[in-house]
Motif scaffolding. Structure first.
Motif, PDB file in Angstrom:
ATOM      1  N   THR A  32      31.931  78.703  -5.165  1.00  0.00           N
ATOM      2  CA  THR A  32      31.135  79.777  -5.754  1.00  0.00           C
ATOM      3  C   THR A  32      31.974  80.597  -6.716  1.00  0.00           C
ATOM      4  O   THR A  32      31.498  81.010  -7.794  1.00  0.00           O
ATOM      5  CB  THR A  32      30.561  80.672  -4.647  1.00  0.00           C
ATOM      6  OG1 THR A  32      29.882  79.875  -3.682  1.00  0.00           O
ATOM      7  CG2 THR A  32      29.591  81.687  -5.216  1.00  0.00           C
TER       8      THR A  32
ATOM      9  N   ALA B 262      31.318  81.016 -10.809  1.00  0.00           N
ATOM     10  CA  ALA B 262      31.234  82.335 -11.447  1.00  0.00           C
ATOM     11  C   ALA B 262      32.259  82.463 -12.574  1.00  0.00           C
ATOM     12  O   ALA B 262      31.981  83.019 -13.645  1.00  0.00           O
ATOM     13  CB  ALA B 262      31.446  83.427 -10.401  1.00  0.00           C
TER      14      ALA B 262
ATOM     15  N   ARG C  92      27.334  85.100  -6.314  1.00  0.00           N
ATOM     16  CA  ARG C  92      27.795  84.653  -7.632  1.00  0.00           C
ATOM     17  C   ARG C  92      27.636  85.770  -8.664  1.00  0.00           C
ATOM     18  O   ARG C  92      28.528  85.978  -9.500  1.00  0.00           O
ATOM     19  CB  ARG C  92      27.003  83.416  -8.057  1.00  0.00           C
ATOM     20  CG  ARG C  92      27.435  82.856  -9.396  1.00  0.00           C
ATOM     21  CD  ARG C  92      26.759  81.522  -9.656  1.00  0.00           C
ATOM     22  NE  ARG C  92      26.993  81.070 -11.024  1.00  0.00           N
ATOM     23  CZ  ARG C  92      26.549  79.918 -11.511  1.00  0.00           C
ATOM     24  NH1 ARG C  92      25.857  79.103 -10.738  1.00  0.00           N
ATOM     25  NH2 ARG C  92      26.793  79.581 -12.764  1.00  0.00           N
TER      26      ARG C  92
END
Length: 541
Positions: free
Chosen positions: A406, A410, A438
């Motif tokens: 994650t 991002a 995120r």
């Protein structure tokens, strides 16, 4: 088997009745010669047979309750003693006045048989009357207990207070020795003790009741949750499904128990378990009353939960209203300024382009460039506003999410080719709404690039309570660390002032605590605490 149990005393009386029957038969065969005397002296055979039948019924718990067997035995003994004493006096009187006795054993045997049967009959009558009296007292006790407990249910507005009040009231009622309430949430496999009375903390905390196919799920507690019906165990040590708790129950002297589900409609919130120090305590009427109490508690719990959800909804609406007020101010001020700038420069561009066209191309391009920048800022503001408005809602669903994938997703949205992301150690998995997480990370990363520069190094690491995001930039002064999360706060002319407010909103929605500090390199450090670890991660999106 104790000497005062129905089984032992019943068998003893059956043996005595059989022995008397045998002796009477022998007496008839050996000493009687005429049909009339056989008929007269054979009548006690029927009496002794009745005694044996009464013993058999007692051994099968069909004559009197177990707690009264001692009283019944005493009446039988008293009957034998009283009638035998009378018979002895009559026989002695006959001898004194000169009446000859051929065989005194026969009349004494008849007298003893009659006395035993008479004592049993009187005892049964006495016990039945005593049982009725005790039943009336027990019903009055139950009604008083339920009435008081119901009052507590009506008056309580907190579930924990309600559960404790019910336990306290029930434990005050004889013969209840202890009461505890277990909470159950749909989808879980274990009942969690929530309140108790008459029992010590260590005992209750050692109880394990599950809702599965294991031995700890097949007892009275597990059955009560699965069926939604009261489960009574007249003798806990005669019920093999209670074996996992025999040692615990023996340590408390528990002989019987009742587990009453706390239900409302189709929902089972848990149960309350009542302990008694003797067997066969919970009769049919008591079970009906306790079942009704379980439904009353279930209705109260449902009401409390509904009020709690309503209060949460009202607080959520209040937060959303606050955000809407803030948005109105932003729309009326922050969005209007870049819009006016863009409009003005576009008008200038039109005027210059419509002029003579000599030497104005550079100025036109400059004005259009400034207009584009203003419009880009408006796009940033609008995007942040939309993101911030969504955080006014609670998270959709918390699942097990792998943190590092994650983080990578991002970071991939950050437009800074010279910036570097550093993962310090294993990030593991956490329980969260993956999309919201995120968004949180994207805003933190953009904040770091804006303040630490396009060549910043951003580090992400796990802690014992959550995770940390930090950079090597100039950091945040201590006096400003309490205000950086406020809406509209920014030190960058190109910033929207919403990024860190979005971060705090997402953290709040998850129940996390976020704090600002200084990184080892002197930059900004954002620490998130109260983050739950999770297993069985899902694939990062």
């Amino acid at each position: 088997m104790t000497v005062t149990s129905n089984r032992f005393v019943g068998r003893l009386i059956t043996v005595i009745g059989g022995l008397l029957t045998t002796l009477h038969l022998v007496n008839v065969v050996r000493f009687e010669t005429t049909p009339v005397r056989v008929l007269i002296d054979g009548a006690p055979i029927l009496l002794s047979i009745v005694v044996a039948i009464a013993g058999a019924l007692l051994a099968r718990d069909r004559l009197v309750p177990n707690q009264f067997v001692g009283r019944l035995l005493a009446w039988a003994g008293a009957g034998v003693l009283a009638v035998s004493t009378l018979g002895t006096w009559l026989l002695g009187s006959a001898v004194i006045i000169g009446i000859p006795l051929v065989n005194p054993f026969v009349p004494m045997l008849n007298v003893a048989t009659f006395g035993a049967l008479a004592g049993l009959l009187v005892g049964v009558y006495d016990v039945r009357g005593l049982e009725r009296q005790q039943s009336i007292k027990r019903l009055n006790r139950i009604n008083d207990t339920i009435r008081i407990a119901t009052q507590e249910v009506v008056n309580k507005t907190d579930r924990a207070d309600l559960e404790q009040a019910v336990c306290d009231r029930l434990s005050e009622s004889e013969p209840y020795e202890g009461v505890w309430i277990g909470r159950y949430e749909d989808g879980t496999e274990r009942v969690r003790p929530a309140a108790w009375a008459g029992l010590d903390d260590e005992y209750v905390e050692s109880i394990t009741v599950t809702i599965d196919d294991s031995p700890t799920g097949g007892g009275a507690g597990g059955r009560a949750i699965k069926t939604g019906e009261i489960q009574c165990v007249p003798d806990v040590f005669a019920d093999p499904t209670m074996e996992p708790w025999w040692d615990l129950l023996e340590s408390r002297g528990v002989q019987s128990l009742a587990v009453v589900p706390i239900v409302h409609g189709e929902t089972v919130y848990g149960f309350f378990s009542i302990y008694a120090d003797r067997q066969n305590v919970f009769d049919e009427h008591e079970q009906e009353v306790l079942t009704e109490l379980g439904e009353t508690i279930g209705h109260a719990v449902a009401s409390i939960e509904a009020r709690r959800r309503l209060a949460d909804h009202e607080r959520e609406l209040a937060r959303q209203n606050e955000r809407l007020d803030a948005f109105a101010g932003v729309v009326s001020h922050d969005l209007r300024n870049p819009l006016n700038v863009a409009t003005g420069h576009l008008e200038l561009a039109r005027e210059q382009r419509d002029g003579d066209g000599n030497g104005n191309g550079e100025r036109v391009d400059e004005n259009l460039s400034q207009a584009a920048e203003a419009l880009d800022r408006m796009e940033d503001l609008i995007q942040d506003l939309l993101t911030l408005s969504r955080q006014g809602k609670t998270v959709d669903e918390c699942r097990s999410v792998p943190l590092q994938p994650t983080v990578d997703r991002a970071w991939s949205t950050i437009e800074a080719s010279e910036a570097r992301l550093r993962i310090d150690g294993d990030l593991g998995t956490i329980s969260c709404d993956q999309k919201r997480l995120r968004q949180l990370l994207e805003n933190l990363f953009r904040n770091s690039i804006e303040h630490a520069g396009p060549d910043a190094t951003v580090t992400v690491r796990r802690t014992s309570v959550g995770f940390v995001v930090e950079d090597d930039g100039p950091g945040i002064p201590p006096e400003e660390r309490q205000t950086v999360f406020e809406m509209g706060y920014t030190t960058n002319d190109d910033g929207t002032g919403f990024g860190l407010n979005i971060v705090r909103s997402i953290a709040d929605a998850h129940g996390w605590d976020v704090s600002v500090g200084e990184s080892p390199e002197g930059g900004a450090r954002f620490e998130f605490a109260g983050v739950e670890e999770a297993d069985s991660p899902v694939r990062a999106a």
